[in-house]
Motif scaffolding. Structure first.
Motif, PDB file in Angstrom:
ATOM      1  N   ARG A   1      18.159  34.084  55.730  1.00 33.97           N
ATOM      2  CA  ARG A   1      19.300  33.684  54.909  1.00 33.97           C
ATOM      3  C   ARG A   1      20.576  34.188  55.581  1.00 33.97           C
ATOM      4  O   ARG A   1      20.584  35.278  56.150  1.00 33.97           O
ATOM      5  N   PRO A   2      21.635  33.382  55.544  1.00 33.69           N
ATOM      6  CA  PRO A   2      22.863  33.789  56.248  1.00 33.69           C
ATOM      7  C   PRO A   2      23.352  35.185  55.864  1.00 33.69           C
ATOM      8  O   PRO A   2      23.766  35.954  56.731  1.00 33.69           O
ATOM      9  N   GLU A   3      23.273  35.525  54.599  1.00 36.88           N
ATOM     10  CA  GLU A   3      23.777  36.834  54.169  1.00 36.88           C
ATOM     11  C   GLU A   3      22.898  37.992  54.633  1.00 36.88           C
ATOM     12  O   GLU A   3      23.304  39.154  54.555  1.00 36.88           O
ATOM     13  N   TRP A   4      21.697  37.687  55.137  1.00 35.60           N
ATOM     14  CA  TRP A   4      20.803  38.711  55.680  1.00 35.60           C
ATOM     15  C   TRP A   4      20.753  38.660  57.204  1.00 35.60           C
ATOM     16  O   TRP A   4      19.972  39.366  57.821  1.00 35.60           O
ATOM     17  N   THR A   5      21.561  37.824  57.819  1.00 32.56           N
ATOM     18  CA  THR A   5      21.578  37.663  59.273  1.00 32.56           C
ATOM     19  C   THR A   5      22.915  38.180  59.793  1.00 32.56           C
ATOM     20  O   THR A   5      23.964  37.799  59.298  1.00 32.56           O
TER      21      THR A   5
END
Length: 99
Positions: A31-35
């Protein structure tokens, strides 16, 4: 040397990390917020992603996303996508900086 910029990936930048990452992101595993990406002079110098199953609400493991596949040049040498081209959008967003 310029400052290192560290920030999360922004939704829509997933394609810059290749087909495997894009497929796993589409499945909800990345997920973008975890990358996170680290940039120096607009070039991605490091990246990491927290992985989770599609139904998980918290990341479960720190992962190193796969790199985009190399292409062959006319001279037969492998060619990787330009770090500047793949991170151009990444460099235009808010970030955390470190010296």
């Amino acid at each position: 040397m310029t400052a290192l910029v560290i920030r999360p990936l922004i939704a829509g930048e997933e394609a810059a990390f290749g087909d495997t990452y894009t497929a796993m992101a589409a499945a909800g595993e990345y997920r973008p917020e975890w990358t996170w990406v680290a940039l120096r002079d607009g070039v991605v110098v490091a990246r990491a992603a927290w992985w989770a199953g599609p139904k998980d609400d918290k990341p479960l493991a720190l992962d190193s996303p796969p790199r985009p596949a190399a292409r062959s040049t006319p001279k037969g040498r492998p060619e990787r996508p330009s770090p500047r081209a793949s991170s151009a959008a990444a460099a235009r967003s808010p970030a955390v900086t470190a010296g």
